[in-house]
Design an enzyme around this catalytic site. Structure first.
Site, short mmCIF file in Angstrom:
data_model
loop_
_atom_site.label_atom_id
_atom_site.label_comp_id
_atom_site.label_asym_id
_atom_site.label_seq_id
_atom_site.Cartn_x
_atom_site.Cartn_y
_atom_site.Cartn_z
N SER A 69 49.98 37.49 7.14
CA SER A 69 51.08 38.94 6.83
C SER A 69 51.87 38.88 5.06
CB SER A 69 52.37 38.03 7.09
OG SER A 69 53.19 39.08 8.00
N ARG A 78 66.64 40.91 11.24
CA ARG A 78 65.88 40.15 12.36
C ARG A 78 65.34 41.10 13.70
NH1 ARG A 78 62.06 36.99 10.88
NH2 ARG A 78 61.84 34.52 11.84
N ASP A 94 47.45 41.85 17.37
CA ASP A 94 48.50 42.45 16.63
C ASP A 94 48.34 43.84 16.05
OD1 ASP A 94 49.54 42.52 13.19
OD2 ASP A 94 48.59 41.18 12.90
N HIS A 131 51.35 39.62 15.83
CA HIS A 131 51.32 39.36 14.51
C HIS A 131 51.76 38.13 14.07
CE1 HIS A 131 51.27 39.78 10.20
NE2 HIS A 131 52.93 39.29 10.23
N ASP A 132 52.22 36.81 15.31
CA ASP A 132 52.91 36.10 14.69
C ASP A 132 51.98 34.65 15.27
OD1 ASP A 132 55.57 36.01 13.56
OD2 ASP A 132 56.75 35.86 15.19
#
Length: 372
Positions: free
Chosen positions: A148, A218, A314, A347-348
């Site tokens: 990232s 968040r 992602d 993405h994580d």
């Protein structure tokens, strides 16, 4: 949050000219290391952290008392084997885990900087961290890597210091922040700034915290780190500790409760102004523009070997954007490998226990070092 416990840092007295035009001196850079630097000093790996990461990549974070953010990948016998490699990670400038940032005291006013802190860029972050090589007396790193925003720093490092890393592994990243990602970051920033406790960034000096705004920021960002299929499989339309809808605005669904939890725990470990500054640095990142539309020029002076890794689900930094980096490297005849990992974790994926990713990463590092 007490960040003065067990924090290693260096004070850098070499002036750093920031992209915004300001120059900083005698600034702090907090870092952590894992493993040992060998006699030849050729086994050092510099890891760059992502937006909400920090220097504690493995083991137990002494501040949060939780596992380091990349404990799946870094450690004894793991993909990044600390029995073999000397791993360094620093908290970026602008961060809130001990490095020079908006929550630090401004010696001129004896108050916390807040939004009087200078706007910083990915380039500034990398130039600050380059001082770690001198600190450890390392002439050349074996590898630089990160996912990232850490991947952005990896690309910037090779651009800035083309002969200082033998291997570069940018993971799930981009060479130019997209309009969509700028939009998501702006949503988060506006959530923070709309909180009455933000006080134009001066909240720390007034003993306030814009926790509601930071929590919502968040929550919104966390959605982008996941995938539609992953969310559906994990949560679907499952209800949260109830048999039926309550016809109100409490968390009826498990996904609502999950996001609220993610927001609530985040405010205990992160600073709202740091969130503003770091997301702005990400938005300003554009290696393509820096080289007048030709990304290849960012790497034309380097002999660094690359492995680019992306993930199928992602959508924040999709495979197509990672491939643009590969194409740019191929255009100059660079030695580059590319792997797209199948994963439904979004993405994580690079932060989670995805065996194919960890095996790919570990095998590549092992092979590259054997040729070192």
């Amino acid at each position: 949050m007490n960040i003065n416990v067990n924090i290693k840092n260096i004070i850098i007295d070499k002036p750093l000219k920031l992209d915004c035009g300001q120059t900083i001196n005698n600034y702090s850079l907090a870092y952590e290391t894992y493993g040992s630097l060998n006699e030849n000093k050729d086994n050092a790996i510099l890891i760059f952290h992502a937006l909400t990461g920090d220097q504690f990549v493995s083991g137990i974070n002494p501040i949060t008392k939780k596992e380091g953010w990349w404990s799946y990948a870094v450690g004894s016998g793991k993909a990044i084997d600390t029995d073999k490699y000397f791993v360094i990670c620093a908290n970026v400038i602008g961060g809130c885990m001990g490095s020079y940032g908006p929550s630090e005291i401004n010696p001129d006013t004896n108050k916390k900087y807040g939004t009087t802190f200078p706007v910083i860029t990915i380039n500034d972050m990398v130039n600050a961290q380059f001082n770690l090589l001198n600190f450890f007396n390392i002439e050349k790193l074996f590898a630089v890597m990160g996912g990232s925003m850490g991947g952005m720093q990896t690309l910037q490092f090779v651009n800035n210091f083309p002969d200082k890393a033998k291997v570069a592994i940018p993971i799930a990243c981009t060479a130019s922040h997209s309009a969509q990602n700028i939009a998501f970051n702006e949503l988060g920033r506006q959530s923070i700034m709309a909180d009455a406790n933000w006080e134009n960034g001066d909240y720390s000096n007034q003993n306030k915290n814009p926790n509601k705004g930071l929590s919502v920021a968040r929550m919104a960002a966390h959605i982008t780190y996941l995938s539609k299929n992953g969310l559906q499989e994990k949560f679907g339309r499952k209800l949260q500790e109830r048999d039926d809808l309550k016809f109100g605005f409490d968390a009826d669904f498990q996904i609502e409760s999950y996001l609220r939890y993610q927001g609530s725990v985040f405010v205990d470990r992160f600073d709202a102004n740091s969130y503003l500054y770091i997301t702005r640095a990400m938005d300003y990142f554009d290696l393509v523009k820096e080289h007048h539309g030709n990304l290849s020029k960012a790497f034309e002076k380097t002999k660094t070997k690359f492995l680019i890794i992306s993930f199928t689900s992602d959508w924040l930094y999709p495979t197509s954007e990672n491939k643009e980096i590969v194409i740019a490297l191929n255009a100059i005849g660079a030695e580059v490998g590319f792997v797209e990992i199948e994963s439904d974790k979004g993405h994580d994926s690079f932060l989670l226990k995805v065996p194919k990713f960890l095996n790919t990463l570990g095998d590549y590092i092992k092979t590259a070092y054997s040729k070192n």
